[in-house]
Design an enzyme around this catalytic site. Sequence first.
Site, PDB file in Angstrom:
ATOM      1  N   GLY A   1       1.014  -1.062  -0.119  1.00  0.00           N
ATOM      2  CA  GLY A   1      -0.198  -0.364  -0.078  1.00  0.00           C
ATOM      3  C   GLY A   1       1.080   1.202   0.317  1.00  0.00           C
ATOM      4  N   SER A   2       0.223   2.039   1.162  1.00  0.00           N
ATOM      5  CA  SER A   2       1.201   3.702   0.246  1.00  0.00           C
ATOM      6  C   SER A   2       2.138   3.710   1.177  1.00  0.00           C
ATOM      7  CB  SER A   2       0.505   4.433   0.879  1.00  0.00           C
ATOM      8  OG  SER A   2      -0.072   4.714   1.920  1.00  0.00           O
TER       9      SER A   2
ATOM     10  N   CYS B   1       1.677   0.390  -8.475  1.00  0.00           N
ATOM     11  CA  CYS B   1       2.447   1.350  -8.105  1.00  0.00           C
ATOM     12  C   CYS B   1       4.197   1.760  -8.850  1.00  0.00           C
ATOM     13  CB  CYS B   1       3.200   0.407  -7.384  1.00  0.00           C
ATOM     14  SG  CYS B   1       2.937  -1.331  -7.633  1.00  0.00           S
TER      15      CYS B   1
ATOM     16  N   GLU C   1       5.611  -3.456   0.706  1.00  0.00           N
ATOM     17  CA  GLU C   1       6.086  -3.309  -1.087  1.00  0.00           C
ATOM     18  C   GLU C   1       4.911  -1.746  -0.684  1.00  0.00           C
ATOM     19  OE1 GLU C   1       6.770  -4.991  -3.234  1.00  0.00           O
ATOM     20  OE2 GLU C   1       7.621  -6.678  -2.047  1.00  0.00           O
TER      21      GLU C   1
ATOM     22  N   GLY D   1       2.804   2.117   5.593  1.00  0.00           N
ATOM     23  CA  GLY D   1       3.974   1.325   6.141  1.00  0.00           C
ATOM     24  C   GLY D   1       4.528   2.614   7.284  1.00  0.00           C
TER      25      GLY D   1
HETATM   26  P1  NAD Z   1      -2.865   2.617   1.466  1.00  0.00           P
HETATM   27  O1  NAD Z   1      -1.978   2.406   1.587  1.00  0.00           O
HETATM   28  O2  NAD Z   1      -4.538   3.483   1.292  1.00  0.00           O
HETATM   29  O3  NAD Z   1      -4.535   0.978   1.667  1.00  0.00           O
HETATM   30  C1  NAD Z   1      -3.715  -0.027   1.326  1.00  0.00           C
HETATM   31  C2  NAD Z   1      -3.559  -1.159   2.632  1.00  0.00           C
HETATM   32  O4  NAD Z   1      -3.436  -1.277   3.802  1.00  0.00           O
HETATM   33  C3  NAD Z   1      -5.426  -1.372   2.772  1.00  0.00           C
HETATM   34  O5  NAD Z   1      -5.505  -2.866   3.049  1.00  0.00           O
HETATM   35  C4  NAD Z   1      -5.876  -0.816   4.274  1.00  0.00           C
HETATM   36  O6  NAD Z   1      -7.097  -1.076   4.089  1.00  0.00           O
HETATM   37  C5  NAD Z   1      -4.715  -1.012   4.968  1.00  0.00           C
HETATM   38  N1  NAD Z   1      -3.784  -0.067   5.693  1.00  0.00           N
HETATM   39  C6  NAD Z   1      -3.918   0.997   5.924  1.00  0.00           C
HETATM   40  N2  NAD Z   1      -3.564   1.912   6.532  1.00  0.00           N
HETATM   41  C7  NAD Z   1      -3.535   1.378   7.298  1.00  0.00           C
HETATM   42  C8  NAD Z   1      -3.054   0.509   9.185  1.00  0.00           C
HETATM   43  N3  NAD Z   1      -3.150   1.856   9.884  1.00  0.00           N
HETATM   44  N4  NAD Z   1      -2.865  -0.455  10.249  1.00  0.00           N
HETATM   45  C9  NAD Z   1      -3.483  -1.340   8.939  1.00  0.00           C
HETATM   46  N5  NAD Z   1      -3.888  -1.625   7.386  1.00  0.00           N
HETATM   47  C10 NAD Z   1      -3.657  -0.339   7.195  1.00  0.00           C
HETATM   48  O7  NAD Z   1      -3.274   1.980  -0.082  1.00  0.00           O
HETATM   49  P2  NAD Z   1      -3.817   2.232  -1.874  1.00  0.00           P
HETATM   50  O8  NAD Z   1      -5.257   3.274  -2.148  1.00  0.00           O
HETATM   51  O9  NAD Z   1      -5.009   0.732  -1.202  1.00  0.00           O
HETATM   52  O10 NAD Z   1      -3.272   0.766  -2.968  1.00  0.00           O
HETATM   53  C11 NAD Z   1      -1.857   2.532  -3.612  1.00  0.00           C
HETATM   54  C12 NAD Z   1      -1.043   2.512  -2.461  1.00  0.00           C
HETATM   55  O11 NAD Z   1      -0.599   1.081  -3.080  1.00  0.00           O
HETATM   56  C13 NAD Z   1      -0.142   3.234  -3.486  1.00  0.00           C
HETATM   57  O12 NAD Z   1       1.114   3.771  -2.961  1.00  0.00           O
HETATM   58  C14 NAD Z   1       0.554   2.125  -4.874  1.00  0.00           C
HETATM   59  O13 NAD Z   1       1.912   2.642  -4.913  1.00  0.00           O
HETATM   60  C15 NAD Z   1       0.739   1.543  -2.861  1.00  0.00           C
HETATM   61  N6  NAD Z   1       1.181  -0.418  -3.995  1.00  0.00           N
HETATM   62  C16 NAD Z   1       2.561  -0.920  -3.761  1.00  0.00           C
HETATM   63  C17 NAD Z   1       2.730  -2.037  -4.410  1.00  0.00           C
HETATM   64  C18 NAD Z   1       4.649  -2.295  -4.287  1.00  0.00           C
HETATM   65  O14 NAD Z   1       4.572  -4.032  -4.706  1.00  0.00           O
HETATM   66  N7  NAD Z   1       4.818  -1.553  -3.782  1.00  0.00           N
HETATM   67  C19 NAD Z   1       1.761  -2.938  -5.589  1.00  0.00           C
HETATM   68  C20 NAD Z   1       1.127  -2.253  -5.128  1.00  0.00           C
HETATM   69  C21 NAD Z   1       0.130  -1.296  -4.363  1.00  0.00           C
END
Ligand code: NAD
Length: 508
Positions: free
Chosen positions: A240-241, A296, A262, A245
Amino acid sequence: MTTQVETQSIVAELEAALARIGVNAASVAGPNPVLTPVTGEQIATTYVSNKADVQAAITAADEAFRTWREVPAPVRGALIKRWGELLTEHKEDLAIVVAAEVGKIHSEALGEVQEMIDICDLAVGQSRQLFGKTMPSERPGHRLAETWHPLGVVGVISAFNFPVAVYAWNTALALVAGDTVVWKPAESCRLSAVATNALLAKAAAEVGAPAGIHQLVLADRHDGEPLVSDPRVALLSATGSVRMGREIAPTVAARFGRILLELGGNNAAIVTPSADLDLALRGVVFAAAGTAGQRCTTLRRLIVHESIADAFVDRIVKAYGTLTIGNPREEATLVGPLINKNSFEAQQAAIAKAVAEGGTVACGGNRVLSDKFENGYYVEPAVVRMPSQTSVVEDETFAPILYVMTYKTLDEAIAIQNGVPQGLSSAIFTNDQMEAEIFLSARGSDCGIANVNIGTSGAEIGGAFGGEKETGGGRESGADSWKAYMRQATNTINYSGQLPLAQGVKFL
Ligand code: NAD
C-alpha cells in the site's frame, strides 16, 4: 447506456461470475457497500469483520499451523497446484469481479489473474525445492547444514489496485512453505477477495488440506490492527502507500516481528538521444497511462535528453490524443476510471501544485464523461513539463500524471532519477550499451527494478519484485522469495565420537 442501465448490467455480470465461482452474492451481503468505479454506483454489499473477528482468524490460523507445518512440502504444493487449476478455469470470472470493483480494462483484469496462475506454477515447483545447503565443517567427523522451516501465521494486507494478484504472490509461497495466512484486503475490493478465497477454499477441500490454513477478514484499517500488533503474526506482508507503511512498521518492529513492505513508487524513465524513439514512445505511453496511472510501477517521471525533448513530448501528446478513455467494459477502451472521487481530487490538486511550481500542462488532466457517469471519475492522462524536480514531483500521486524534465549528461539524468524518496521501478531507453550498463551498475539506478528499453511497469513472476528507500525494501514473487516465508536453522552434527571445539578452543 444510462448510468442505471450500465450499473444493472455490471451487477448481472458480476453476480453470474460470482455464482460460477461458487459465491452467492446474497450470502455475503451486509453493511459494507461495494461501489464500481465504472459508474460510481453501488453494485453489491458485503459483511464486515471487526477486531474480534480478526483476532479469531489469527487464532484459527495459528492452530491450523500446527497441523499444516507437518504436511510434507510437495503435498502442500498439491493444494497450490489445484488452486492454480481453478484460477485457470475461472480466469474470466475472477477478471469480471476485479474489473467491476477496480475498473480495470478487461485485458488488464485477465492479466492480473494470469499473474496468480503464474505464481501458483512457481510455488508448485518450489514445493520440491525448499533447499538447504550443506557446508564443510572445520572439525573432523562433523557436518554443517542449514534447514528451512515455516514461520507460522503470515498476515497479508493488500492494496486496491492489485486486489488479488499480490495476495496470491504471498499466499502461494507462504502455504507451500508451511505457513498459514490471514488476509485483509483493501476496503474497496472485498468481493474480489471473497471470490479468490472461495476458489482457494474449494481447492483446499478437494485436496483434503486442514481447515483454517487460509483466513479472510473484511476489516477496515482500524479493525485490521491485530494483524500488526499480535505477536502470533510471525510475518506481516503489507502492500500500500508509504503512509500505511509508516503507520504499521514501528509496531511490528517493536514486537520484533518480520515485515515485508511493498509501498509506493515514483518511477522514472530516462530517454537518451540514441534510443529507438518509436519503441520508447510505446513503452512510455503504456507505463504512464495504462491502468489509469494506478499501478505502483506507473511511470510518473520522464527524464529526456534536452536535444530530443520537444519533439518527443510532441509525440507523447499526439499518442495521448489517440487513447480511448472511457467505460472499461467497452473493448476499445484503454484508459478506465480512477478508483474514486478522492483520487480525482488528488490528481487535480497535484496538477495545480505543479503549475504553481513552474510546470506547464502539455496535455490532459481534465475530467471526462461526467455527463454520462456523474459519480464515475474518468480523467485524461496528463503530461506536465517541469523546470526541475520540484516538491510535487517527489510525491506519488496515484493518478495518470507524467512529469517531464530534461537533462544534459547521463550522470545528471541518473541523479534526477534517484533524487526522490521512493525506489521502486526505473528504466532507460538507449541503444548505447555503455549508457545501459552504467544505468544498471552501482552508480546507476537505485531502484529495486531497473529496466532497459522497456517501461517501468509489467513485471513477471520469477523476477523479485519490490523497491528500496520509502518503497520499503520488500521483495516478492522472485525465484528465491520463498525464503521470506521461512526461517533458517543451522545444524552442526557431530559423528566423530570426540568433542573438538570450534576455533581450536580448549575447555575441560
Ligand atoms: P493504502 O495504503 O490506502 O491501503 C493499503 C492497505 O493497507 C489497505 O488494505 C488498507 O486497509 C491497509 N491499511 C492502511 N493503513 C493501515 C493501518 N494503519 N493499519 C492496517 N492496515 C492499514 O493504499 P491503496 O490506496 O489501497 O493502494 C495504493 C498504494 O499502494 C499506492 O501508494 C501504491 O504505490 C501502493 N502499491 C504498492 C505496491 C508495491 O508492490 N510496491 C503494489 C500495489 C500498490
